[in-house]
Scaffold this active site. Structure first.
Site, PDB file in Angstrom:
ATOM      1  N   ARG A  43       0.866  -1.181   0.000  1.00 36.01           N
ATOM      2  CA  ARG A  43       0.000   0.000   0.000  1.00 36.01           C
ATOM      3  C   ARG A  43       0.898   1.225   0.000  1.00 36.01           C
ATOM      4  O   ARG A  43       1.635   1.471   0.952  1.00 36.01           O
ATOM      5  CB  ARG A  43      -0.907   0.005   1.238  1.00 36.01           C
ATOM      6  CG  ARG A  43      -1.806   1.238   1.386  1.00 36.01           C
ATOM      7  CD  ARG A  43      -2.616   1.108   2.671  1.00 36.01           C
ATOM      8  NE  ARG A  43      -3.508   2.232   2.881  1.00 36.01           N
ATOM      9  CZ  ARG A  43      -3.189   3.349   3.549  1.00 36.01           C
ATOM     10  NH1 ARG A  43      -1.954   3.463   4.060  1.00 36.01           N
ATOM     11  NH2 ARG A  43      -4.050   4.316   3.697  1.00 36.01           N
ATOM     12  N   SER A 115     -12.729  -3.947  -0.695  1.00 34.85           N
ATOM     13  CA  SER A 115     -13.143  -3.299   0.559  1.00 34.85           C
ATOM     14  C   SER A 115     -14.631  -2.999   0.499  1.00 34.85           C
ATOM     15  O   SER A 115     -15.112  -2.384  -0.467  1.00 34.85           O
ATOM     16  CB  SER A 115     -12.370  -1.990   0.761  1.00 34.85           C
ATOM     17  OG  SER A 115     -11.022  -2.252   1.084  1.00 34.85           O
ATOM     18  N   LYS A 145      -6.099   5.639   9.010  1.00 28.07           N
ATOM     19  CA  LYS A 145      -7.277   6.281   8.407  1.00 28.07           C
ATOM     20  C   LYS A 145      -8.139   6.857   9.522  1.00 28.07           C
ATOM     21  O   LYS A 145      -9.201   6.318   9.851  1.00 28.07           O
ATOM     22  CB  LYS A 145      -8.070   5.280   7.564  1.00 28.07           C
ATOM     23  CG  LYS A 145      -7.378   4.853   6.294  1.00 28.07           C
ATOM     24  CD  LYS A 145      -8.319   4.042   5.418  1.00 28.07           C
ATOM     25  CE  LYS A 145      -7.686   3.705   4.076  1.00 28.07           C
ATOM     26  NZ  LYS A 145      -8.612   2.944   3.198  1.00 28.07           N
TER      27      LYS A 145
END
Length: 217
Positions: A43, A115, A145
């Site tokens: 990521r 997701s 997040k």
């Protein structure tokens, strides 16, 4: 990748550039794999064009590292990068390219996860379109997040009752709270800060892995 697709289960470690500066990037990734991570996702939120050489170099190195440890390597949100390096798996958001289009682009062999945040309905739609696994979260406040809405653990139980796919839980997961998510139906626990924010990455990965007990991978 040929033959049967790998099982999505166990510790799902996700890289984070902020926690993994390039001089130690691969060393920390390998520490997580030594500690038992069965899945490793690349990521990286850097500029897809300007930082393309670095991203491709890092992703390619991680793919090779995962092969050495018999772990599944996943590229996050970048189908072109996944295609360029021959990644065995891709993870996308529900708002990204539709799964049928990704299958046309990438073929049937690649594993694709989606997701679904807190929506069982989205997960059912993803399953119907050919997703290989679905992910829910954030289940707890997440340093990676911080604005992500917190999802009830009940979502895992509801999804487990109607979806016959591996389920990944993500968001603020630690070795202290992960057991609750496994008990509720999660097949895999995804962690960023809980692994790569630890002083001892390998030790943290081992403690996460221990949450799964004697589960067969």
């Amino acid at each position: 990748m040929t033959g049967q697709k790998p099982l999505v289960s166990g510790l799902y470690a996700i890289t984070e550039a902020r926690l993994m500066p390039e001089p130690v990037f691969l060393a920390q990734a390998e520490a997580a794999l030594r500690g038992g991570a069965r899945i490793l996702q690349y990521r990286d939120k850097g500029d897809v064009v300007a930082e393309a050489p670095r991203r491709r170099r890092q992703a390619g190195a991680l793919r090779e590292l995962c092969a050495q440890y018999n772990a599944l390597f996943v590229v996050n949100d970048d189908p072109l990068l996944a295609q360029a390096i021959g990644a065995p798996a891709l993870h996308v958001g529900a708002e990204d390219a539709p799964l049928p289009a990704l299958r046309v682009q990438l073929g049937r062999a690649i594993l694709i996860g989606v997701s679904c945040y807190g929506s069982v309905r989205q997960a059912q739609e993803a399953a119907a379109q050919g997703a290989d696994y679905v992910a829910f979260g954030s289940f707890f406040a997440s340093p990676s997040k911080p604005q992500a809405p917190v999802v009830s653990v009940d979502v895992l139980m509801a999804a487990r009752a109607v979806i016959d796919l591996p389920i990944v839980a993500i968001g603020g997961i630690t070795e202290a709270n992960g057991g609750v998510l496994i008990a509720a139906g999660a097949d895999a626990l995804a962690a960023i800060s809980g692994i790569f924010g630890a002083d001892d990455v390998e030790g943290a990965a081992r403690r996460f892995t221990a949450l799964f007990g004697d589960r067969k991978e």
